[in-house]
Design an enzyme around this catalytic site. Structure first.
Site, PDB file in Angstrom:
ATOM      1  N   SER A   1      23.957 -38.681 -16.630  1.00 14.44           N
ATOM      2  CA  SER A   1      23.152 -39.514 -18.025  1.00 14.44           C
ATOM      3  C   SER A   1      21.337 -38.766 -18.269  1.00 14.44           C
ATOM      4  O   SER A   1      22.040 -37.921 -19.000  1.00 14.44           O
ATOM      5  CB  SER A   1      22.552 -41.272 -17.503  1.00 14.44           C
TER       6      SER A   1
ATOM      7  N   GLU B   1      29.912 -22.577 -21.702  1.00  9.45           N
ATOM      8  CA  GLU B   1      31.484 -21.837 -22.733  1.00  9.45           C
ATOM      9  C   GLU B   1      32.506 -21.514 -22.041  1.00  9.45           C
ATOM     10  O   GLU B   1      32.282 -20.364 -22.505  1.00  9.45           O
ATOM     11  CB  GLU B   1      30.161 -20.338 -23.469  1.00  9.45           C
TER      12      GLU B   1
HETATM   13  C1  LIG Z   1      21.651 -27.142 -20.335  1.00  6.27           C
HETATM   14  C2  LIG Z   1      23.429 -27.544 -20.627  1.00  6.27           C
HETATM   15  C3  LIG Z   1      23.848 -27.426 -21.573  1.00  6.27           C
HETATM   16  C4  LIG Z   1      25.100 -27.785 -22.066  1.00  6.27           C
HETATM   17  N1  LIG Z   1      25.073 -28.139 -23.641  1.00  6.27           N
HETATM   18  C5  LIG Z   1      26.481 -28.322 -23.879  1.00  6.27           C
HETATM   19  C6  LIG Z   1      26.513 -28.046 -25.563  1.00  6.27           C
HETATM   20  O1  LIG Z   1      25.568 -27.841 -25.766  1.00  6.27           O
HETATM   21  N2  LIG Z   1      28.045 -28.524 -25.381  1.00  6.27           N
HETATM   22  C7  LIG Z   1      29.077 -28.971 -24.310  1.00  6.27           C
HETATM   23  O2  LIG Z   1      29.834 -28.815 -24.604  1.00  6.27           O
HETATM   24  N3  LIG Z   1      28.079 -28.642 -22.484  1.00  6.27           N
HETATM   25  C8  LIG Z   1      27.445 -28.286 -22.638  1.00  6.27           C
HETATM   26  N4  LIG Z   1      27.518 -28.446 -21.507  1.00  6.27           N
HETATM   27  C9  LIG Z   1      27.894 -28.550 -20.641  1.00  6.27           C
HETATM   28  C10 LIG Z   1      28.686 -27.241 -20.488  1.00  6.27           C
HETATM   29  O3  LIG Z   1      29.617 -26.911 -20.720  1.00  6.27           O
HETATM   30  C11 LIG Z   1      29.780 -27.903 -18.572  1.00  6.27           C
HETATM   31  O4  LIG Z   1      28.715 -27.855 -17.418  1.00  6.27           O
HETATM   32  C12 LIG Z   1      30.551 -27.020 -18.710  1.00  6.27           C
HETATM   33  O5  LIG Z   1      31.481 -26.510 -19.507  1.00  6.27           O
HETATM   34  C13 LIG Z   1      31.204 -27.082 -16.819  1.00  6.27           C
HETATM   35  O6  LIG Z   1      31.744 -27.885 -16.872  1.00  6.27           O
HETATM   36  P1  LIG Z   1      32.120 -29.037 -15.579  1.00  6.27           P
HETATM   37  O7  LIG Z   1      29.605 -29.025 -15.974  1.00  6.27           O
HETATM   38  O8  LIG Z   1      32.515 -30.626 -16.704  1.00  6.27           O
HETATM   39  O9  LIG Z   1      32.532 -29.015 -14.396  1.00  6.27           O
HETATM   40  P2  LIG Z   1      33.807 -28.604 -13.614  1.00  6.27           P
HETATM   41  O10 LIG Z   1      34.925 -28.500 -14.540  1.00  6.27           O
HETATM   42  O11 LIG Z   1      33.617 -30.280 -13.294  1.00  6.27           O
HETATM   43  O12 LIG Z   1      33.715 -27.370 -13.149  1.00  6.27           O
HETATM   44  C14 LIG Z   1      32.809 -27.747 -11.661  1.00  6.27           C
HETATM   45  C15 LIG Z   1      32.969 -26.297 -10.927  1.00  6.27           C
HETATM   46  O13 LIG Z   1      34.860 -25.912 -10.718  1.00  6.27           O
HETATM   47  C16 LIG Z   1      35.356 -25.150 -11.192  1.00  6.27           C
HETATM   48  N5  LIG Z   1      36.010 -25.018 -11.720  1.00  6.27           N
HETATM   49  C17 LIG Z   1      36.725 -26.274 -12.232  1.00  6.27           C
HETATM   50  N6  LIG Z   1      37.752 -26.354 -13.036  1.00  6.27           N
HETATM   51  C18 LIG Z   1      38.089 -25.048 -12.225  1.00  6.27           C
HETATM   52  C19 LIG Z   1      39.387 -23.799 -13.025  1.00  6.27           C
HETATM   53  N7  LIG Z   1      40.378 -24.284 -13.487  1.00  6.27           N
HETATM   54  N8  LIG Z   1      39.482 -23.571 -11.950  1.00  6.27           N
HETATM   55  C20 LIG Z   1      39.281 -23.035 -11.115  1.00  6.27           C
HETATM   56  N9  LIG Z   1      38.061 -23.359 -10.996  1.00  6.27           N
HETATM   57  C21 LIG Z   1      37.663 -24.105 -11.895  1.00  6.27           C
HETATM   58  C22 LIG Z   1      34.188 -24.717 -12.324  1.00  6.27           C
HETATM   59  O14 LIG Z   1      34.085 -23.344 -12.335  1.00  6.27           O
HETATM   60  C23 LIG Z   1      32.667 -25.290 -11.680  1.00  6.27           C
HETATM   61  O15 LIG Z   1      31.945 -24.104 -10.272  1.00  6.27           O
HETATM   62  C24 LIG Z   1      25.529 -28.398 -20.958  1.00  6.27           C
HETATM   63  C25 LIG Z   1      25.191 -27.965 -19.084  1.00  6.27           C
HETATM   64  C26 LIG Z   1      24.301 -27.704 -18.974  1.00  6.27           C
HETATM   65  C27 LIG Z   1      23.519 -28.032 -17.928  1.00  6.27           C
END
Ligand SMILES: Cc1cc2nc3c(=O)[nH]c(=O)nc-3n(C[C@H](O)[C@H](O)[C@H](O)COP(=O)(O)OP(=O)(O)OC[C@H]3O[C@@H](n4cnc5c(N)ncnc54)[C@H](O)[C@@H]3O)c2cc1C
Length: 268
Positions: A90, A257
């Site tokens: 959060s 991204e």
């Molecule tokens: C500072 C900041 C700004 C952000 N801004 C935005 C924004 O403007 N808009 C937005 O939409 N999001 C935003 N995000 C979110 C960001 O896009 C996500 O954190 C990112 O896409 C990863 O998703 P997650 O955190 O759910 O990680 P998860 O998907 O839970 O991944 C965790 C780990 O598991 C791995 N993993 C997951 N699935 C797979 C798979 N199928 N194959 C191999 N490895 C896998 C990942 O590579 C990673 O190492 C932001 C995040 C941060 C920290």
């Protein structure tokens, strides 16, 4: 305050206006790279605003574009991109990207009038993915700018700092590190520029190349920034030298991204 633009400043303003109206993906990558060498976090925020604005302009149709794009271009509205579904978390305290706000967007019982919809029903995911192609180029370009700044600072610093009776730039190990950093930076730049050019030309494999360029450039530029910190020794860890900020700001580019693992789904 007596404030008036000089003739030269007015010419610069006109040139920038005309220039910005017709930027290609490659042009934008070059511009974002240079801006990021000034500040990564501000530039990255501009690139996301730019990506979302482009999507509205490209796919929104005349009415939606006319309603939002002029105000977005003037900076009266800020566009954001909400792709990630929350699972946890959060109150986010970030290690970098502190010059820009990051917030969750919560839409509860929210009804969107149909005239605000971008494109036809069911097209959203396709538009989101095409926005990401350009977004990946831009975030790669931001990494290039940050890494170049860290690299330049390292070249300068290693010629100033003496240890064991000589400049640290005279140790062969330092020279090898700098040579590797320069090579990795140039390879990253070529990947980003080439993918941008492919996107401009709408070549069939452009999307995969945008993903490859983002993965390669953000991984290597983070490594370069980290190596730059190492070459600064303990001083690199201090905020005064700005390297630690570049390390923190670039780190998230490997996550956003499309994480650099997920992004490998382009693999043949
Ligand atoms: C500072 C900041 C700004 C952000 N801004 C935005 C924004 O403007 N808009 C937005 O939409 N999001 C935003 N995000 C979110 C960001 O896009 C996500 O954190 C990112 O896409 C990863 O998703 P997650 O955190 O759910 O990680 P998860 O998907 O839970 O991944 C965790 C780990 O598991 C791995 N993993 C997951 N699935 C797979 C798979 N199928 N194959 C191999 N490895 C896998 C990942 O590579 C990673 O190492 C932001 C995040 C941060 C920290």
């Amino acid at each position: 305050v007596d404030f008036q633009l000089t003739e030269e400043q007015t010419l610069i303003q006109d040139m920038a206006r005309q220039f910005a109206a017709a930027l290609s993906r490659l042009d934008s990558a070059i511009v974002f790279e240079q801006l990021a060498a000034g500040d990564v976090s501000h530039t990255a925020m501009m690139t996301i605003h730019n990506m979302a604005t482009w999507m509205i302009d490209r796919y929104g149709g005349d009415a939606v574009s006319a309603k939002y794009v002029p105000r977005l271009v003037k900076g009266e509205l800020i566009a954001s991109y909400c792709l990630t579904e929350p699972g946890a978390g959060s109150d986010e305290k970030k290690m970098g990207w502190n010059a820009q706000p990051t917030a969750q967007v919560i839409m509860e019982d929210c009804r969107i009038p149909v005239e605000n919809r971008v494109g036809a029903e069911g097209d959203g995911f396709k538009f989101a993915m095409s926005g990401l192609d350009g977004g990946r180029i831009n975030i790669g370009a931001c990494s290039l700018g940050g890494a170049q700044k860290a690299m330049d600072a390292s070249v300068k610093y290693t010629k100033e700092r003496s240890q064991f009776g000589k400049m640290i730039s005279e140790f062969q190990n330092t020279q090898f590190m700098l040579a590797d950093m320069a090579t990795e930076l140039e390879a990253s730049r070529m990947m980003v520029y080439r993918a941008a050019d492919m996107l401009d030309k709408q070549l069939p494999n452009a999307g995969a190349n945008c993903a490859m360029a983002k993965r390669f450039a953000t991984d290597f530029c983070s490594k370069i920034a980290n190596d730059a910190l190492q070459l600064h020794g303990g001083y690199g860890y201090l905020s005064e030298y700005e390297i630690e900020q570049i390390v923190r700001d670039l780190r998230v580019h490997q996550i956003l991204e499309g994480t650099n693992q997920i992004i490998c789904h382009f693999a043949p």
